[in-house]
Design an enzyme around this catalytic site. Sequence first.
Site, PDB file in Angstrom:
ATOM      1  N   CYS A   1       5.049  -0.436  -0.430  1.00 20.32           N
ATOM      2  CA  CYS A   1       4.101   0.135   0.298  1.00 20.32           C
ATOM      3  C   CYS A   1       3.980  -0.672   1.587  1.00 20.32           C
ATOM      4  O   CYS A   1       3.718  -1.614   1.583  1.00 20.32           O
ATOM      5  CB  CYS A   1       3.047   0.916  -0.256  1.00 20.32           C
ATOM      6  SG  CYS A   1       1.713   0.010  -0.527  1.00 20.32           S
TER       7      CYS A   1
ATOM      8  N   ASP B   1       1.018  17.102  -9.773  1.00 21.54           N
ATOM      9  CA  ASP B   1       0.232  16.889  -8.651  1.00 21.54           C
ATOM     10  C   ASP B   1      -1.187  16.419  -9.125  1.00 21.54           C
ATOM     11  O   ASP B   1      -1.516  16.939 -10.384  1.00 21.54           O
ATOM     12  CB  ASP B   1      -0.269  18.323  -7.762  1.00 21.54           C
ATOM     13  CG  ASP B   1      -1.255  18.929  -8.567  1.00 21.54           C
ATOM     14  OD1 ASP B   1      -1.004  19.616  -9.492  1.00 21.54           O
ATOM     15  OD2 ASP B   1      -2.655  19.249  -8.058  1.00 21.54           O
TER      16      ASP B   1
ATOM     17  N   CYS C   1       1.049  -2.992   0.831  1.00 19.20           N
ATOM     18  CA  CYS C   1       1.345  -4.120  -0.117  1.00 19.20           C
ATOM     19  C   CYS C   1       2.357  -5.316   0.748  1.00 19.20           C
ATOM     20  O   CYS C   1       2.134  -6.390   0.586  1.00 19.20           O
ATOM     21  CB  CYS C   1       2.091  -3.886  -1.323  1.00 19.20           C
ATOM     22  SG  CYS C   1       0.972  -3.087  -2.534  1.00 19.20           S
TER      23      CYS C   1
ATOM     24  N   HIS D   1      -1.401   2.938  -0.892  1.00 18.88           N
ATOM     25  CA  HIS D   1      -0.707   2.323  -2.001  1.00 18.88           C
ATOM     26  C   HIS D   1      -0.639   3.287  -3.182  1.00 18.88           C
ATOM     27  O   HIS D   1       0.243   3.270  -3.742  1.00 18.88           O
ATOM     28  CB  HIS D   1      -1.459   0.890  -2.661  1.00 18.88           C
ATOM     29  CG  HIS D   1      -1.325   0.430  -3.736  1.00 18.88           C
ATOM     30  ND1 HIS D   1      -0.303  -0.372  -3.991  1.00 18.88           N
ATOM     31  CD2 HIS D   1      -1.704   0.567  -4.897  1.00 18.88           C
ATOM     32  CE1 HIS D   1       0.117  -0.672  -4.960  1.00 18.88           C
ATOM     33  NE2 HIS D   1      -1.022  -0.164  -5.742  1.00 18.88           N
TER      34      HIS D   1
ATOM     35  N   ASP E   1      -1.785  26.321  -4.590  1.00 20.67           N
ATOM     36  CA  ASP E   1      -2.150  27.173  -5.794  1.00 20.67           C
ATOM     37  C   ASP E   1      -2.961  28.358  -5.653  1.00 20.67           C
ATOM     38  O   ASP E   1      -3.250  28.339  -4.535  1.00 20.67           O
ATOM     39  CB  ASP E   1      -2.761  26.129  -6.922  1.00 20.67           C
ATOM     40  CG  ASP E   1      -4.311  25.858  -6.657  1.00 20.67           C
ATOM     41  OD1 ASP E   1      -4.571  26.266  -5.505  1.00 20.67           O
ATOM     42  OD2 ASP E   1      -5.032  24.833  -7.205  1.00 20.67           O
TER      43      ASP E   1
ATOM     44  N   CYS F   1       5.162  -3.450  -5.247  1.00 21.10           N
ATOM     45  CA  CYS F   1       5.340  -2.459  -4.596  1.00 21.10           C
ATOM     46  C   CYS F   1       5.579  -2.803  -3.021  1.00 21.10           C
ATOM     47  O   CYS F   1       5.464  -3.401  -2.346  1.00 21.10           O
ATOM     48  CB  CYS F   1       3.667  -1.905  -4.333  1.00 21.10           C
ATOM     49  SG  CYS F   1       3.540  -0.501  -3.601  1.00 21.10           S
TER      50      CYS F   1
HETATM   51 ZN   LIG Z   1       1.412  -0.932  -2.521  1.00 19.19          ZN
END
Ligand SMILES: [Zn+2]
Length: 387
Positions: free
Chosen positions: A325, A285, A328, A354, A97, A323
Amino acid sequence: MTKQVISPFKILSKDKKTKARVGKLYTQHGIINTPVFMPVATQATVKALTSEDLKNLGAECLLSNTYHLYLRPGTELLKKMKGIHNFMKWDGSVLTDSGGFQVWSLSHFTKISDKGATFTSHHDGSKHLFTPENVIDSQMKIGSDIFVTLDVCTENPITKKKSREALDTTKKWAERAVKHYHKKVKQNIKKTKTGFDVKNPLLFAIAQGATFDDLRKESALHIASQNIHGYCIGGLSTGEKDEDMNRAVSVVIDNLPEDKPRYFMGLGTPTEMLECIERGVDMFDCVFPTRIARNGTVFTSEGTINIKNNEYRLQNKPLDKKCDCYTCQNYSRAYLSHLFRAKELTSHRLLSIHNIRFLIQLMDRVRKEIRKGTFSKFKKDFIKKYK
Ligand SMILES: [Zn+2]
């Protein structure tokens, strides 16, 4: 006279009931699948994460800040290091930006004149001048894939007179930035069988006008008339009511052509993003997911939770069972709660992983739902559960 640029954006699917769409934006560093969430790497890093982490999270584009990089480590240093990609070892896309927002929000002294924005560094109080031209030059030294023109940001609420003045300057600055960009950047974008071959950085300009419909419309029509590759919606999500924000987004989008990407600057809660996707926004964003992670707050499909609360100390289950990720897949709420309470730095990293992955997964899902024609139902169900 500069030839009209090709915008390397391909729309793959449009929702029939809303303005949501699925697209691909091509840059020098690959493809960005939209709608997209771009993690914020303010100072050439997403706090607590490495570039490799971001790749594993599925990030396709990072957002970095011209203001921050210009002050530290300095754009000359970045140029010597062959640009931000080489510097931070990131091979995906980078959007920078322009610094208009940081000049306004971080500097203790800012003076706007026709020439540009004079401001003091928030590090050491030294004085600097950003002009529409030198901000383009800085982004060239940074080596980003998507440049943004310098704008004038304003407080909220604001009087119409002040918003009008700021918009007039923003318009003049955008025109100067576009002219300067075309002087410096040779367009080299070719259409291929499958998409686009892009060999130059892209340029986006910002729509301002606070929550005044006529100013927003005027600003949208103005950036639509510029020879650029995409559009930013700036100056929103700064404390106005949701309905005012959503209306302003609709006014801007209704006055932009369909075939170029639209990016809402600085928006990032799951529900706000879904509202804006419905209105035709393609890119987002926000520092929100990593900032709240460092305070122990995480997204789940049933809303946010704060891991330091007593009830999580004995829960031997992941933050969100759906999730995928790293956090997790490997750690329990009980362990994460312990790390946070013990002020262990690992908790910043695991909770940030996460939260960013949560938003990237949400965007993956949104693209699938739009393609299936079930976006509206998905959005309704998600919001109901999330609240
Ligand atoms: Zn997660």
